[in-house]
Design a protein around this motif. Structure first.
Motif, PDB file in Angstrom:
ATOM      1  N   LEU A  75       0.841  -1.197   0.000  1.00 43.55           N
ATOM      2  CA  LEU A  75       0.000   0.000   0.000  1.00 43.55           C
ATOM      3  C   LEU A  75       0.877   1.248   0.000  1.00 43.55           C
ATOM      4  O   LEU A  75       1.717   1.419   0.875  1.00 43.55           O
ATOM      5  CB  LEU A  75      -0.918   0.006   1.228  1.00 43.55           C
ATOM      6  N   HIS A  76       0.635   2.142  -0.959  1.00 45.79           N
ATOM      7  CA  HIS A  76       1.449   3.351  -1.107  1.00 45.79           C
ATOM      8  C   HIS A  76       0.646   4.635  -1.028  1.00 45.79           C
ATOM      9  O   HIS A  76       1.151   5.686  -1.386  1.00 45.79           O
ATOM     10  CB  HIS A  76       2.193   3.324  -2.457  1.00 45.79           C
ATOM     11  N   GLY A  77      -0.582   4.586  -0.596  1.00 43.69           N
ATOM     12  CA  GLY A  77      -1.402   5.792  -0.552  1.00 43.69           C
ATOM     13  C   GLY A  77      -1.702   6.225   0.869  1.00 43.69           C
ATOM     14  O   GLY A  77      -0.866   6.107   1.758  1.00 43.69           O
ATOM     15  N   ASP A  78      -2.910   6.697   1.054  1.00 47.76           N
ATOM     16  CA  ASP A  78      -3.358   7.170   2.368  1.00 47.76           C
ATOM     17  C   ASP A  78      -4.269   6.154   3.046  1.00 47.76           C
ATOM     18  O   ASP A  78      -5.137   6.522   3.831  1.00 47.76           O
ATOM     19  CB  ASP A  78      -4.106   8.498   2.194  1.00 47.76           C
ATOM     20  N   GLU A  79      -4.084   4.891   2.718  1.00 45.53           N
ATOM     21  CA  GLU A  79      -4.944   3.854   3.273  1.00 45.53           C
ATOM     22  C   GLU A  79      -4.816   3.809   4.800  1.00 45.53           C
ATOM     23  O   GLU A  79      -3.722   3.935   5.340  1.00 45.53           O
ATOM     24  CB  GLU A  79      -4.560   2.477   2.703  1.00 45.53           C
ATOM     25  N   PRO A  80      -5.939   3.614   5.482  1.00 38.89           N
ATOM     26  CA  PRO A  80      -5.901   3.537   6.942  1.00 38.89           C
ATOM     27  C   PRO A  80      -5.419   2.162   7.420  1.00 38.89           C
ATOM     28  O   PRO A  80      -5.450   1.190   6.651  1.00 38.89           O
ATOM     29  CB  PRO A  80      -7.370   3.759   7.333  1.00 38.89           C
ATOM     30  N   PRO A  81      -4.979   2.065   8.660  1.00 35.17           N
ATOM     31  CA  PRO A  81      -4.525   0.780   9.192  1.00 35.17           C
ATOM     32  C   PRO A  81      -5.569  -0.337   9.094  1.00 35.17           C
ATOM     33  O   PRO A  81      -5.212  -1.505   8.992  1.00 35.17           O
ATOM     34  CB  PRO A  81      -4.206   1.098  10.655  1.00 35.17           C
ATOM     35  N   ALA A  82      -6.838   0.005   9.077  1.00 37.06           N
ATOM     36  CA  ALA A  82      -7.888  -1.014   8.982  1.00 37.06           C
ATOM     37  C   ALA A  82      -7.772  -1.823   7.688  1.00 37.06           C
ATOM     38  O   ALA A  82      -8.258  -2.957   7.621  1.00 37.06           O
ATOM     39  CB  ALA A  82      -9.264  -0.358   9.069  1.00 37.06           C
ATOM     40  N   TYR A  83      -7.124  -1.284   6.671  1.00 35.36           N
ATOM     41  CA  TYR A  83      -6.937  -2.029   5.419  1.00 35.36           C
ATOM     42  C   TYR A  83      -6.179  -3.329   5.679  1.00 35.36           C
ATOM     43  O   TYR A  83      -6.484  -4.364   5.101  1.00 35.36           O
ATOM     44  CB  TYR A  83      -6.155  -1.187   4.405  1.00 35.36           C
ATOM     45  N   ALA A  84      -5.140  -3.276   6.507  1.00 36.80           N
ATOM     46  CA  ALA A  84      -4.333  -4.470   6.771  1.00 36.80           C
ATOM     47  C   ALA A  84      -5.187  -5.570   7.391  1.00 36.80           C
ATOM     48  O   ALA A  84      -5.046  -6.741   7.049  1.00 36.80           O
ATOM     49  CB  ALA A  84      -3.160  -4.130   7.679  1.00 36.80           C
ATOM     50  N   ASP A  85      -6.083  -5.202   8.290  1.00 37.99           N
ATOM     51  CA  ASP A  85      -6.949  -6.181   8.941  1.00 37.99           C
ATOM     52  C   ASP A  85      -8.006  -6.719   7.988  1.00 37.99           C
ATOM     53  O   ASP A  85      -8.443  -7.857   8.124  1.00 37.99           O
ATOM     54  CB  ASP A  85      -7.636  -5.565  10.167  1.00 37.99           C
ATOM     55  N   ALA A 101       7.546   7.458  12.538  1.00 37.65           N
ATOM     56  CA  ALA A 101       7.278   7.405  13.979  1.00 37.65           C
ATOM     57  C   ALA A 101       5.806   7.628  14.288  1.00 37.65           C
ATOM     58  O   ALA A 101       5.242   6.987  15.172  1.00 37.65           O
ATOM     59  CB  ALA A 101       8.136   8.432  14.714  1.00 37.65           C
ATOM     60  N   ALA A 102       5.182   8.501  13.541  1.00 42.59           N
ATOM     61  CA  ALA A 102       3.783   8.843  13.814  1.00 42.59           C
ATOM     62  C   ALA A 102       2.821   7.713  13.464  1.00 42.59           C
ATOM     63  O   ALA A 102       1.829   7.511  14.161  1.00 42.59           O
ATOM     64  CB  ALA A 102       3.393  10.109  13.060  1.00 42.59           C
ATOM     65  N   ILE A 103       3.088   6.966  12.391  1.00 38.31           N
ATOM     66  CA  ILE A 103       2.093   5.984  11.967  1.00 38.31           C
ATOM     67  C   ILE A 103       2.466   4.533  12.236  1.00 38.31           C
ATOM     68  O   ILE A 103       1.610   3.667  12.181  1.00 38.31           O
ATOM     69  CB  ILE A 103       1.717   6.136  10.481  1.00 38.31           C
ATOM     70  N   SER A 104       3.722   4.243  12.534  1.00 40.31           N
ATOM     71  CA  SER A 104       4.124   2.843  12.669  1.00 40.31           C
ATOM     72  C   SER A 104       3.346   2.128  13.770  1.00 40.31           C
ATOM     73  O   SER A 104       3.017   0.956  13.632  1.00 40.31           O
ATOM     74  CB  SER A 104       5.626   2.715  12.893  1.00 40.31           C
ATOM     75  N   GLY A 105       3.034   2.800  14.852  1.00 39.63           N
ATOM     76  CA  GLY A 105       2.300   2.173  15.948  1.00 39.63           C
ATOM     77  C   GLY A 105       0.841   1.917  15.642  1.00 39.63           C
ATOM     78  O   GLY A 105       0.188   1.104  16.307  1.00 39.63           O
ATOM     79  N   ALA A 106       0.301   2.580  14.627  1.00 44.02           N
ATOM     80  CA  ALA A 106      -1.122   2.424  14.300  1.00 44.02           C
ATOM     81  C   ALA A 106      -1.398   1.167  13.489  1.00 44.02           C
ATOM     82  O   ALA A 106      -2.528   0.696  13.447  1.00 44.02           O
ATOM     83  CB  ALA A 106      -1.603   3.648  13.522  1.00 44.02           C
ATOM     84  N   TRP A 107      -0.374   0.615  12.851  1.00 45.92           N
ATOM     85  CA  TRP A 107      -0.566  -0.552  11.999  1.00 45.92           C
ATOM     86  C   TRP A 107      -0.394  -1.827  12.801  1.00 45.92           C
ATOM     87  O   TRP A 107       0.316  -1.868  13.797  1.00 45.92           O
ATOM     88  CB  TRP A 107       0.410  -0.495  10.822  1.00 45.92           C
ATOM     89  N   PRO A 109       0.852  -5.280  14.269  1.00 43.21           N
ATOM     90  CA  PRO A 109       2.254  -5.628  14.524  1.00 43.21           C
ATOM     91  C   PRO A 109       2.907  -6.472  13.435  1.00 43.21           C
ATOM     92  O   PRO A 109       4.111  -6.420  13.267  1.00 43.21           O
ATOM     93  CB  PRO A 109       2.194  -6.414  15.831  1.00 43.21           C
ATOM     94  N   ASP A 110       2.121  -7.230  12.682  1.00 46.75           N
ATOM     95  CA  ASP A 110       2.743  -8.058  11.647  1.00 46.75           C
ATOM     96  C   ASP A 110       2.731  -7.399  10.269  1.00 46.75           C
ATOM     97  O   ASP A 110       3.071  -8.030   9.275  1.00 46.75           O
ATOM     98  CB  ASP A 110       2.091  -9.433  11.583  1.00 46.75           C
ATOM     99  N   THR A 111       2.369  -6.111  10.199  1.00 47.91           N
ATOM    100  CA  THR A 111       2.440  -5.378   8.941  1.00 47.91           C
ATOM    101  C   THR A 111       3.895  -5.010   8.685  1.00 47.91           C
ATOM    102  O   THR A 111       4.570  -4.474   9.552  1.00 47.91           O
ATOM    103  CB  THR A 111       1.598  -4.088   9.006  1.00 47.91           C
ATOM    104  N   ALA A 112       4.383  -5.311   7.497  1.00 45.71           N
ATOM    105  CA  ALA A 112       5.735  -4.898   7.119  1.00 45.71           C
ATOM    106  C   ALA A 112       5.658  -3.436   6.691  1.00 45.71           C
ATOM    107  O   ALA A 112       4.745  -3.038   5.988  1.00 45.71           O
ATOM    108  CB  ALA A 112       6.252  -5.758   5.970  1.00 45.71           C
ATOM    109  N   LEU A 113       6.597  -2.647   7.151  1.00 44.00           N
ATOM    110  CA  LEU A 113       6.644  -1.234   6.790  1.00 44.00           C
ATOM    111  C   LEU A 113       7.813  -1.003   5.845  1.00 44.00           C
ATOM    112  O   LEU A 113       8.937  -1.412   6.117  1.00 44.00           O
ATOM    113  CB  LEU A 113       6.787  -0.362   8.035  1.00 44.00           C
ATOM    114  N   LEU A 114       7.538  -0.382   4.711  1.00 43.61           N
ATOM    115  CA  LEU A 114       8.541  -0.097   3.695  1.00 43.61           C
ATOM    116  C   LEU A 114       8.939   1.361   3.824  1.00 43.61           C
ATOM    117  O   LEU A 114       8.118   2.250   3.640  1.00 43.61           O
ATOM    118  CB  LEU A 114       7.963  -0.378   2.305  1.00 43.61           C
ATOM    119  N   LEU A 115      10.180   1.604   4.149  1.00 49.09           N
ATOM    120  CA  LEU A 115      10.679   2.958   4.398  1.00 49.09           C
ATOM    121  C   LEU A 115      11.674   3.319   3.299  1.00 49.09           C
ATOM    122  O   LEU A 115      12.716   2.690   3.164  1.00 49.09           O
ATOM    123  CB  LEU A 115      11.352   2.995   5.769  1.00 49.09           C
TER     124      LEU A 115
END
Length: 162
Positions: A75-85, A101-107, A109-115
């Protein structure tokens, strides 16, 4: 993003364990779900097929991912964390260094974050972080990929404990 079978197979021959398909129609590298499916059908079964989406409705992601036979969603847009679930596939969420830092905690725990971020000399640094939290311990596994004129460098690390 992969657009041709020959490129996908070459990537696998060079050691790639995942290939990506841009399913965002506004990208010059976009492919349709049907075209991605044709390419994916030619890949060895151990290769992960990742579809990249930008602000696509959940039903559109599900339809394209099923048709293409993707094994993960990026996901590369403004999708909310609920998308992962709400998705039945593993999710990779692209984040900027500024918003990490602001959004990593909202996703989840098993969501991979691409930085992604640019380094001096125009190298692209891409770090995939898989954050997990179980009990009182924390772990972080990351794959660090640096793409520059000198080539590609990959580093995989586990930090923390479980």
């Amino acid at each position: 993003g992969i657009t041709r079978v020959t490129d996908a197979l070459h990537a696998v021959e060079q050691g790639a364990t995942a290939v990506g398909f841009v399913l965002w129609p506004r990208s010059p590298l976009a492919v349709t779900a049907d075209r991605a499916a044709e390419i994916i059908a030619e890949l060895p079964s151990h290769v992960m097929a990742v579809g990249m989406f930008v602000n696509e409705p959940l039903d559109g992601i599900r339809a394209a991912a099923g048709r293409a036979r993707l094994t993960a969603i990026q996901l590369h847009g403004d999708e909310p964390p609920a998308y992962a679930d709400a998705l039945e596939w593993p999710v990779i969420r692209a984040v900027s260094a500024r918003e990490f830092a602001a959004i990593s905690g909202a996703w989840a725990p098993d969501t991979a974050l691409l930085l992604d971020y640019q380094k001096e000399g125009n190298s692209l640094l891409r770090t995939i972080l898989v954050l997990k939290s179980r009990g009182s311990g924390h772990s972080c596994k990351y794959h660090h990929l640096e793409i520059s004129q000198a080539g590609i460098h990959i580093e995989v690390m586990d930090q923390g404990h479980e």
